[in-house]
Design a protein around this motif. Sequence first.
Motif, mmCIF file in Angstrom:
data_model
loop_
_atom_site.group_PDB
_atom_site.id
_atom_site.type_symbol
_atom_site.label_atom_id
_atom_site.label_comp_id
_atom_site.label_asym_id
_atom_site.label_seq_id
_atom_site.Cartn_x
_atom_site.Cartn_y
_atom_site.Cartn_z
ATOM 1 N N THR A 112 -3.967 12.028 -0.941
ATOM 2 C CA THR A 112 -5.326 12.044 -1.494
ATOM 3 C C THR A 112 -6.342 12.452 -0.441
ATOM 4 O OG1 THR A 112 -4.743 10.319 -3.089
ATOM 5 C CG2 THR A 112 -7.079 10.621 -2.631
ATOM 6 N N THR A 113 -6.235 11.880 0.741
ATOM 7 C CA THR A 113 -7.153 12.200 1.837
ATOM 8 C C THR A 113 -7.050 13.672 2.222
ATOM 9 O OG1 THR A 113 -7.018 9.957 2.698
ATOM 10 C CG2 THR A 113 -7.709 11.671 4.253
ATOM 11 N N GLU B 242 1.230 4.385 1.267
ATOM 12 C CA GLU B 242 0.645 5.228 2.309
ATOM 13 C C GLU B 242 0.732 6.713 1.970
ATOM 14 O OE1 GLU B 242 1.049 4.295 6.559
ATOM 15 O OE2 GLU B 242 2.333 2.664 5.848
ATOM 16 N N VAL C 115 0.849 -1.180 0.000
ATOM 17 C CA VAL C 115 0.000 0.000 0.000
ATOM 18 C C VAL C 115 0.888 1.235 0.000
ATOM 19 C CG1 VAL C 115 -1.722 1.274 1.332
ATOM 20 C CG2 VAL C 115 -1.811 -1.216 1.234
ATOM 21 N N LYS D 152 0.707 8.185 -0.886
ATOM 22 C CA LYS D 152 -0.300 8.532 -1.896
ATOM 23 C C LYS D 152 -1.686 8.625 -1.265
ATOM 24 C CE LYS D 152 -1.961 7.197 -6.443
ATOM 25 N NZ LYS D 152 -1.755 6.284 -7.575
ATOM 26 N N GLU D 153 -2.013 7.656 -0.420
ATOM 27 C CA GLU D 153 -3.313 7.672 0.254
ATOM 28 C C GLU D 153 -3.458 8.891 1.155
ATOM 29 O OE1 GLU D 153 -4.292 4.030 2.217
ATOM 30 O OE2 GLU D 153 -4.098 2.863 0.383
#
Length: 86
Positions: A25-26, A19, A17, A21-22
Amino acid sequence: MPKINHTQFFKVDKEPVNEAKEVLTTVYKALSKKGYNPINQIVGYILSGDPTYITSYNNARSVIMKIERDELLEELLKNYIDDKLN
């Protein structure tokens, strides 16, 4: 010689995953939803380390502080270069 009366197991690892990037985005979505310019705010945070550049809406401030700033910068640069070369 392998034991032919035992079942071998084969495991395919899941793709790790991303992280950073996530998190980006969030945080981007939270800043946009609150009416901020997400690019300016994220740049301010990365340059200064001051978490008050990031809204606390949807825990965006807590989320972004879980990733080192250099990792965030690396992810941004990687995506920019990948976009330009492809």
